[in-house]
Scaffold this active site. Structure first.
Site, PDB file in Angstrom:
ATOM      1  N   ARG A  23      40.990  38.582  47.499  1.00 18.14           N
ATOM      2  CA  ARG A  23      40.105  37.418  47.414  1.00 18.14           C
ATOM      3  C   ARG A  23      40.825  36.193  47.975  1.00 18.14           C
ATOM      4  O   ARG A  23      42.032  36.047  47.805  1.00 18.14           O
ATOM      5  CB  ARG A  23      39.764  37.208  45.933  1.00 18.14           C
ATOM      6  CG  ARG A  23      38.716  36.210  45.627  1.00 18.14           C
ATOM      7  CD  ARG A  23      38.351  36.242  44.141  1.00 18.14           C
ATOM      8  NE  ARG A  23      37.549  37.427  43.852  1.00 18.14           N
ATOM      9  CZ  ARG A  23      37.612  38.129  42.725  1.00 18.14           C
ATOM     10  NH1 ARG A  23      38.452  37.772  41.770  1.00 18.14           N
ATOM     11  NH2 ARG A  23      36.841  39.180  42.539  1.00 18.14           N
ATOM     12  N   ASP A 103      47.255  40.411  42.167  1.00 16.88           N
ATOM     13  CA  ASP A 103      46.396  40.473  40.983  1.00 16.88           C
ATOM     14  C   ASP A 103      46.518  41.866  40.377  1.00 16.88           C
ATOM     15  O   ASP A 103      46.241  42.857  41.045  1.00 16.88           O
ATOM     16  CB  ASP A 103      44.954  40.175  41.401  1.00 16.88           C
ATOM     17  CG  ASP A 103      43.981  40.166  40.247  1.00 16.88           C
ATOM     18  OD1 ASP A 103      44.103  41.026  39.351  1.00 16.88           O
ATOM     19  OD2 ASP A 103      43.073  39.329  40.243  1.00 16.88           O
ATOM     20  N   GLU A 123      40.008  48.862  34.196  1.00 16.43           N
ATOM     21  CA  GLU A 123      40.326  48.685  35.619  1.00 16.43           C
ATOM     22  C   GLU A 123      41.846  48.728  35.834  1.00 16.43           C
ATOM     23  O   GLU A 123      42.331  49.324  36.793  1.00 16.43           O
ATOM     24  CB  GLU A 123      39.758  47.351  36.106  1.00 16.43           C
ATOM     25  CG  GLU A 123      39.873  47.115  37.582  1.00 16.43           C
ATOM     26  CD  GLU A 123      39.283  45.780  38.019  1.00 16.43           C
ATOM     27  OE1 GLU A 123      39.545  45.404  39.171  1.00 16.43           O
ATOM     28  OE2 GLU A 123      38.585  45.111  37.223  1.00 16.43           O
TER      29      GLU A 123
END
Length: 175
Positions: A23, A103, A123
């Site tokens: 991102r 991340d 996740e």
């Protein structure tokens, strides 16, 4: 490594452990930039996802990055108070006018009353296996999650009363 200049605009790049860009946040204003600490602000900033989709942030945010800690903290100013979104991730590096970090999926959402939820543990477990996070990385991430939760409980750093408001006031002087 020098930090970004105060008053400059930078991008924020988030990557995954395998090196893939995750991102990008455009146009964040540097309020404080040193080699160990970067505080930026943004409002209605375009965000580009790895698949090319884009979206725009809804509210002003103060973002805190430290070169020593495996997390970053985003304080979002909303009508009913300050909400925090915390990413468990690598310490930042600053290069090519972008602040960059990895991340690691685990997130903590903190509400104005300072209660919190730990998010995306499923996740994290999935990516830990897919991308082969080492035991050392897993230990560091778990340890820094505990540091972060301690900061929340103690109202330390960006969670201290007035921290986000003070930096938001500084941001307004640039507008």
């Amino acid at each position: 490594m020098a930090g970004p200049d105060t008053g400059s605009k930078i991008q924020i790049h988030s990557y995954k452990h395998n090196g893939q860009l995750h991102r990008v946040w455009e146009n964040s204003l540097v309020l404080k930039g040193t080699e160990s600490l970067v505080i930026v602000a943004n409002d209605k900033t375009q965000v580009i996802e790895s698949d090319g989709r884009t979206w725009v942030t809804r509210e002003p945010a103060i973002c805190y990055f430290h070169s020593k800690y495996w997390f970053n903290i985003i304080g979002m100013l909303r009508n009913d108070g300050i909400y925090y979104y915390c990413n468990i991730g690598s310490p930042f590096v600053y290069e090519d006018e972008a602040l960059k970090y990895i991340d690691y999926d685990l997130d903590v959402k903190v509400y104005p009353d300072m209660t919190f939820d730990i998010l995306d543990e499923d996740e994290y477990a999935e990516h830990k296996e897919q991308m082969n996070y080492s035991l050392v990385i897993d230990h560091i991430l778990r340890q820094h999650l505990e540091y972060l939760l301690s900061w929340i409980r103690q109202r330390k750093g960006p969670f201290s009363p007035g921290f986000v408001d003070q930096w938001y006031e500084m941001y307004l002087t640039y507008r």
